[in-house]
Structures are given as structure tokens and as C-alpha cells.
Scaffold this motif. Structure first.
Motif, PDB file in Angstrom:
ATOM      1  N   VAL A   9      26.775  18.291   5.777  1.00  0.00           N
ATOM      2  CA  VAL A   9      26.496  17.200   4.837  1.00  0.00           C
ATOM      3  C   VAL A   9      26.311  15.888   5.583  1.00  0.00           C
ATOM      4  O   VAL A   9      25.414  15.091   5.266  1.00  0.00           O
ATOM      5  N   GLY A  10      27.131  15.637   6.597  1.00  0.00           N
ATOM      6  CA  GLY A  10      27.022  14.401   7.360  1.00  0.00           C
ATOM      7  C   GLY A  10      25.695  14.279   8.086  1.00  0.00           C
ATOM      8  O   GLY A  10      25.102  13.187   8.150  1.00  0.00           O
ATOM      9  N   VAL A  11      25.207  15.380   8.639  1.00  0.00           N
ATOM     10  CA  VAL A  11      23.908  15.352   9.329  1.00  0.00           C
ATOM     11  C   VAL A  11      22.786  15.054   8.333  1.00  0.00           C
ATOM     12  O   VAL A  11      21.882  14.260   8.615  1.00  0.00           O
ATOM     13  N   VAL A  12      22.848  15.681   7.159  1.00  0.00           N
ATOM     14  CA  VAL A  12      21.817  15.444   6.139  1.00  0.00           C
ATOM     15  C   VAL A  12      21.838  13.983   5.695  1.00  0.00           C
ATOM     16  O   VAL A  12      20.790  13.331   5.591  1.00  0.00           O
ATOM     17  N   VAL A  13      23.021  13.466   5.439  1.00  0.00           N
ATOM     18  CA  VAL A  13      23.134  12.070   4.991  1.00  0.00           C
ATOM     19  C   VAL A  13      22.689  11.110   6.086  1.00  0.00           C
ATOM     20  O   VAL A  13      22.033  10.100   5.817  1.00  0.00           O
ATOM     21  N   GLY A  14      23.037  11.430   7.343  1.00  0.00           N
ATOM     22  CA  GLY A  14      22.704  10.525   8.432  1.00  0.00           C
ATOM     23  C   GLY A  14      21.252  10.541   8.843  1.00  0.00           C
ATOM     24  O   GLY A  14      20.760   9.579   9.449  1.00  0.00           O
ATOM     25  N   THR A  15      20.526  11.624   8.535  1.00  0.00           N
ATOM     26  CA  THR A  15      19.137  11.741   8.972  1.00  0.00           C
ATOM     27  C   THR A  15      18.126  11.532   7.854  1.00  0.00           C
ATOM     28  O   THR A  15      16.937  11.403   8.126  1.00  0.00           O
ATOM     29  N   SER A  16      18.586  11.489   6.621  1.00  0.00           N
ATOM     30  CA  SER A  16      17.660  11.361   5.491  1.00  0.00           C
ATOM     31  C   SER A  16      18.042  10.154   4.648  1.00  0.00           C
ATOM     32  O   SER A  16      19.170  10.073   4.135  1.00  0.00           O
ATOM     33  N   ASP A  17      17.130   9.220   4.505  1.00  0.00           N
ATOM     34  CA  ASP A  17      17.381   8.049   3.664  1.00  0.00           C
ATOM     35  C   ASP A  17      17.539   8.439   2.199  1.00  0.00           C
ATOM     36  O   ASP A  17      18.343   7.844   1.471  1.00  0.00           O
ATOM     37  N   VAL A  18      16.777   9.423   1.767  1.00  0.00           N
ATOM     38  CA  VAL A  18      16.875   9.873   0.383  1.00  0.00           C
ATOM     39  C   VAL A  18      18.252  10.480   0.112  1.00  0.00           C
ATOM     40  O   VAL A  18      18.913  10.160  -0.892  1.00  0.00           O
ATOM     41  N   ALA A  19      18.705  11.365   1.021  1.00  0.00           N
ATOM     42  CA  ALA A  19      20.031  11.974   0.857  1.00  0.00           C
ATOM     43  C   ALA A  19      21.126  10.921   0.958  1.00  0.00           C
ATOM     44  O   ALA A  19      22.135  10.988   0.232  1.00  0.00           O
ATOM     45  N   ASN A  20      20.937   9.960   1.836  1.00  0.00           N
ATOM     46  CA  ASN A  20      21.922   8.882   1.974  1.00  0.00           C
ATOM     47  C   ASN A  20      22.065   8.126   0.674  1.00  0.00           C
ATOM     48  O   ASN A  20      23.188   7.864   0.201  1.00  0.00           O
ATOM     49  N   ALA A  21      20.937   7.763   0.073  1.00  0.00           N
ATOM     50  CA  ALA A  21      20.982   7.015  -1.181  1.00  0.00           C
ATOM     51  C   ALA A  21      21.554   7.857  -2.320  1.00  0.00           C
ATOM     52  O   ALA A  21      22.235   7.335  -3.206  1.00  0.00           O
ATOM     53  N   ALA A  22      21.288   9.159  -2.291  1.00  0.00           N
ATOM     54  CA  ALA A  22      21.728  10.025  -3.383  1.00  0.00           C
ATOM     55  C   ALA A  22      23.203  10.392  -3.297  1.00  0.00           C
ATOM     56  O   ALA A  22      23.876  10.573  -4.320  1.00  0.00           O
ATOM     57  N   ILE A  23      23.715  10.511  -2.065  1.00  0.00           N
ATOM     58  CA  ILE A  23      25.070  11.035  -1.881  1.00  0.00           C
ATOM     59  C   ILE A  23      26.090   9.952  -1.551  1.00  0.00           C
ATOM     60  O   ILE A  23      27.274  10.128  -1.808  1.00  0.00           O
ATOM     61  N   ARG A  24      25.645   8.831  -1.006  1.00  0.00           N
ATOM     62  CA  ARG A  24      26.588   7.816  -0.536  1.00  0.00           C
ATOM     63  C   ARG A  24      27.523   7.342  -1.634  1.00  0.00           C
ATOM     64  O   ARG A  24      28.726   7.172  -1.400  1.00  0.00           O
ATOM     65  N   PHE A  25      26.997   7.127  -2.844  1.00  0.00           N
ATOM     66  CA  PHE A  25      27.852   6.684  -3.945  1.00  0.00           C
ATOM     67  C   PHE A  25      28.931   7.715  -4.259  1.00  0.00           C
ATOM     68  O   PHE A  25      30.089   7.372  -4.510  1.00  0.00           O
ATOM     69  N   SER A  26      28.538   8.985  -4.253  1.00  0.00           N
ATOM     70  CA  SER A  26      29.516  10.048  -4.504  1.00  0.00           C
ATOM     71  C   SER A  26      30.575  10.078  -3.410  1.00  0.00           C
ATOM     72  O   SER A  26      31.762  10.325  -3.684  1.00  0.00           O
ATOM     73  N   PHE A  27      30.173   9.834  -2.160  1.00  0.00           N
ATOM     74  CA  PHE A  27      31.130   9.743  -1.053  1.00  0.00           C
ATOM     75  C   PHE A  27      32.195   8.700  -1.364  1.00  0.00           C
ATOM     76  O   PHE A  27      33.400   8.974  -1.300  1.00  0.00           O
ATOM     77  N   GLU A  28      31.734   7.498  -1.662  1.00  0.00           N
ATOM     78  CA  GLU A  28      32.662   6.394  -1.863  1.00  0.00           C
ATOM     79  C   GLU A  28      33.527   6.592  -3.097  1.00  0.00           C
ATOM     80  O   GLU A  28      34.647   6.086  -3.161  1.00  0.00           O
ATOM     81  N   PHE A  29      33.017   7.349  -4.076  1.00  0.00           N
ATOM     82  CA  PHE A  29      33.792   7.605  -5.289  1.00  0.00           C
ATOM     83  C   PHE A  29      34.872   8.652  -5.056  1.00  0.00           C
ATOM     84  O   PHE A  29      36.010   8.533  -5.541  1.00  0.00           O
ATOM     85  N   LEU A  30      34.546   9.697  -4.300  1.00  0.00           N
ATOM     86  CA  LEU A  30      35.468  10.816  -4.138  1.00  0.00           C
ATOM     87  C   LEU A  30      36.476  10.617  -3.014  1.00  0.00           C
ATOM     88  O   LEU A  30      37.569  11.179  -3.065  1.00  0.00           O
ATOM     89  N   ARG A  31      36.111   9.836  -1.984  1.00  0.00           N
ATOM     90  CA  ARG A  31      36.994   9.721  -0.821  1.00  0.00           C
ATOM     91  C   ARG A  31      38.379   9.180  -1.140  1.00  0.00           C
ATOM     92  O   ARG A  31      39.373   9.654  -0.590  1.00  0.00           O
ATOM     93  N   PRO A  32      38.543   8.184  -2.023  1.00  0.00           N
ATOM     94  CA  PRO A  32      39.905   7.686  -2.287  1.00  0.00           C
ATOM     95  C   PRO A  32      40.757   8.626  -3.142  1.00  0.00           C
ATOM     96  O   PRO A  32      41.959   8.378  -3.298  1.00  0.00           O
ATOM     97  N   ILE A  33      40.165   9.661  -3.722  1.00  0.00           N
ATOM     98  CA  ILE A  33      40.913  10.547  -4.615  1.00  0.00           C
ATOM     99  C   ILE A  33      41.741  11.531  -3.786  1.00  0.00           C
ATOM    100  O   ILE A  33      41.183  12.320  -3.025  1.00  0.00           O
ATOM    101  N   PRO A  34      43.071  11.506  -3.904  1.00  0.00           N
ATOM    102  CA  PRO A  34      43.889  12.464  -3.138  1.00  0.00           C
ATOM    103  C   PRO A  34      43.626  13.893  -3.597  1.00  0.00           C
ATOM    104  O   PRO A  34      43.393  14.150  -4.786  1.00  0.00           O
ATOM    105  N   ALA A  35      43.661  14.808  -2.647  1.00  0.00           N
ATOM    106  CA  ALA A  35      43.404  16.209  -2.982  1.00  0.00           C
ATOM    107  C   ALA A  35      44.435  16.762  -3.951  1.00  0.00           C
ATOM    108  O   ALA A  35      44.131  17.651  -4.758  1.00  0.00           O
ATOM    109  N   ILE A  36      45.658  16.222  -3.897  1.00  0.00           N
ATOM    110  CA  ILE A  36      46.720  16.752  -4.757  1.00  0.00           C
ATOM    111  C   ILE A  36      46.433  16.500  -6.233  1.00  0.00           C
ATOM    112  O   ILE A  36      46.984  17.172  -7.109  1.00  0.00           O
ATOM    113  N   VAL A  37      45.545  15.520  -6.533  1.00  0.00           N
ATOM    114  CA  VAL A  37      45.239  15.198  -7.932  1.00  0.00           C
ATOM    115  C   VAL A  37      44.585  16.380  -8.636  1.00  0.00           C
ATOM    116  O   VAL A  37      44.817  16.619  -9.826  1.00  0.00           O
TER     117      VAL A  37
END
Length: 263
Positions: A86-114
Motif C-alpha cells: 500500500v505504501g508503494v502504491v500511495v508513494g508512486t501514484s498521485d491518484v492513489a495518494n489523493a484517494a487513500i491519504r484521507f483514510s490513512f489520517e482517519f484510521l491511524r489514530p484509532i487504537p486496534a483494541i477499539v
């Protein structure tokens, strides 16, 4: 001659300091167990060592250790594959970066235990539940670090590789992945202890097999000596896992210039 003596002293000093720290910690622990009103609250060092010795003699304990390590390592490896991809796709594709970056920032603070209650309902108290928890908690940080590493690759190197007629696959394999490898190595090293923590949480709260489940049972039964013995085992396992991750990183990335400068 003097340089070799200094080098040997420099190598031995951290070991001696580490042993001294362990002795001080054990002394404070023993002093605390004497000060409390009942040893059942804070067991003494000898009683915990005895409980640990009894655990080491049982076959079930070693099965639990293997189950815990198996869940942690399998989840770690699966999260690495998914995260790097996923990181390679996001880092090499502007379209994937724009599509996935928001989801990254939304999901990263959520603890797995939730999500543990939901995963328990779907997968039950199984090893698969523990693996899923690890993948959820570790994949996104690895992917984010990988994407940052891909984006940090020198554009001049990319243009030079393309000018030599390299295909996209060759550029990825020979330029992008080697350039991003320090970021990936750091992400994997940081994720190593987290996988063990999530495995134990899955066992304690979700009933997944392993030491976490046995720790929860010991807590319900009031066997405090066993609880502390399991904690010691988990600490040693975490230290072993972190050491393996650090040495693997150093061995695989010794050739990278930035890694040599930093170490």
C-alpha cells in the motif's frame, strides 16, 4: 593494544550497566514486597522465580509461548506485506495518494483494541482474531512510513533510471525500494513490540490462544505469582523480538549510506 582494550571496554560497559539496572530493579521489587501488608498483593522475587520455574517445566506453557510467537510473527509478516504494498502504491501514484491519504489520517489514530469487540463477534476467540488485530494495528503505520520513504527517493535517480530505459518494474525494484528501505526497516522495528502487545491483548480480552489468555485466567484465579511470572516471560519475549528486529535491520541495510552514517 590500547585501542583494542578501549574497544572491549566500550563493548562490555553497556552489558554491565544493564546487569546493574536489573539488580537494582530486583532489589526495589523485593523491598516493595516486604513493605506491603500481604505478599499476595506484591509477591516476592523468590516466589515469582519459583512460579516461573514451575511454568517452565510444563508442556502447556511452551505451547502457549509458541502460539503467542506464531500469532505475533505471522501478523507482523502479513502486515509488512500489505503495508509495504500500500505504501508503494500511495508513494508512486498521485491518484492513489489523493484517494487513500484521507483514510490513512482517519484510521491511524484509532487504537486496534477499539475494534476488538467487533472482531470477537466475527472471528471468535481464535488465532485468526489475534492476527487480524495485529494487521489492523500495524499495517497503516508501515504503509505510512513506506510511502514517506518512496516520496523521499531522489528524483534525479528516478529520471536517470528511466533515461537508461528501465521498465517501471525495474525502477521499482532497483531504485524505489532500495531508497525507501531505511523507512521500511524503521517501521518494521517499531512494529515488532506492538505485535506482541496486540497478541497479548487479544488473549487477555478476546480469549485468543497464547500467554495473554493464561494471564487472564491467572488473574481471575488470584494467582499473583503466576501473573508476575507471565509478565517476566512477556518482557523477555519482547526483548528477544526487538533484538531480532534490530539485528535483522542492521544486517539487511548495512549497505545503505544513510544507515551507516546513523549507526
Amino acid at each position: 593494544m590500547q585501542s583494542s582494550i578501549r574497544a572491549s571496554r566500550a563493548a562490555i560497559a553497556p552489558i554491565l550497566y544493564g546487569m546493574l539496572g536489573i539488580v537494582v530493579l530486583l532489589a526495589v521489587w523485593q523491598w516493595g514486597s516486604i513493605q506491603v501488608a500481604s505478599e499476595t498483593v506484591l509477591p516476592s522475587v523468590p516466589s515469582v522465580v519459583g512460579a516461573l520455574g514451575n511454568l517452565l517445566l510444563t508442556v502447556g506453557f511452551w505451547i502457549e509461548v509458541l502460539e503467542t510467537l506464531g500469532i505475533a510473527l505471522f501478523g507482523w509478516g502479513l502486515a509488512a506485506v500489505l503495508g509495504v504494498a500500500v505504501g508503494v502504491v500511495v508513494g508512486t501514484s498521485d491518484v492513489a495518494n489523493a484517494a487513500i491519504r484521507f483514510s490513512f489520517e482517519f484510521l491511524r489514530p484509532i487504537p486496534a483494541i477499539v475494534i476488538l469487540p467487533l472482531v470477537m463477534l466475527i472471528l471468535g476467540p481464535t488465532a485468526e482474531m489475534g492476527v487480524f488485530l495485529i494487521v489492523f494495528g500495524v499495517t497503516l503505520p508501515i504503509a505510512a512510513q513506506t510511502a514517506a520513504g518512496v516520496e523521499s527517493v531522489d528524483p534525479v535517480m528516478l529520471n536517470t533510471a528511466r533515461s537508461f530505459g528501465m521498465t517501471r518494474g525495474e525502477v521499482l525494484w532497483r531504485v524505489i525500494l532500495p531508497g525507501a528501505s531505511p523507512f521500511v526497516g524503521t517501521a518494521m522495528r517499531v512494529a515488532a513490540p506492538i505485535t506482541l502487545i496486540l497478541t497479548v491483548v487479544a488473549g487477555m480480552l478476546g480469549g485468543a490462544p497464547g500467554i495473554g489468555n493464561s494471564l487472564a485466567i491467572a488473574q481471575l484465579a488470584g494467582r499473583n505469582e503466576d501473573i508476575f511470572a507471565y509478565v517476566l516471560v512477556l518482557g523477555l519475549m519482547g526483548l528477544l523480538l526487538q533484538t531480532v528486529a534490530i539485528r535483522t535491520e542492521r544486517r539487511l541495510l548495512h549497505w545503505h549510506a544513510s544507515y551507516r552514517k546513523g549507526h
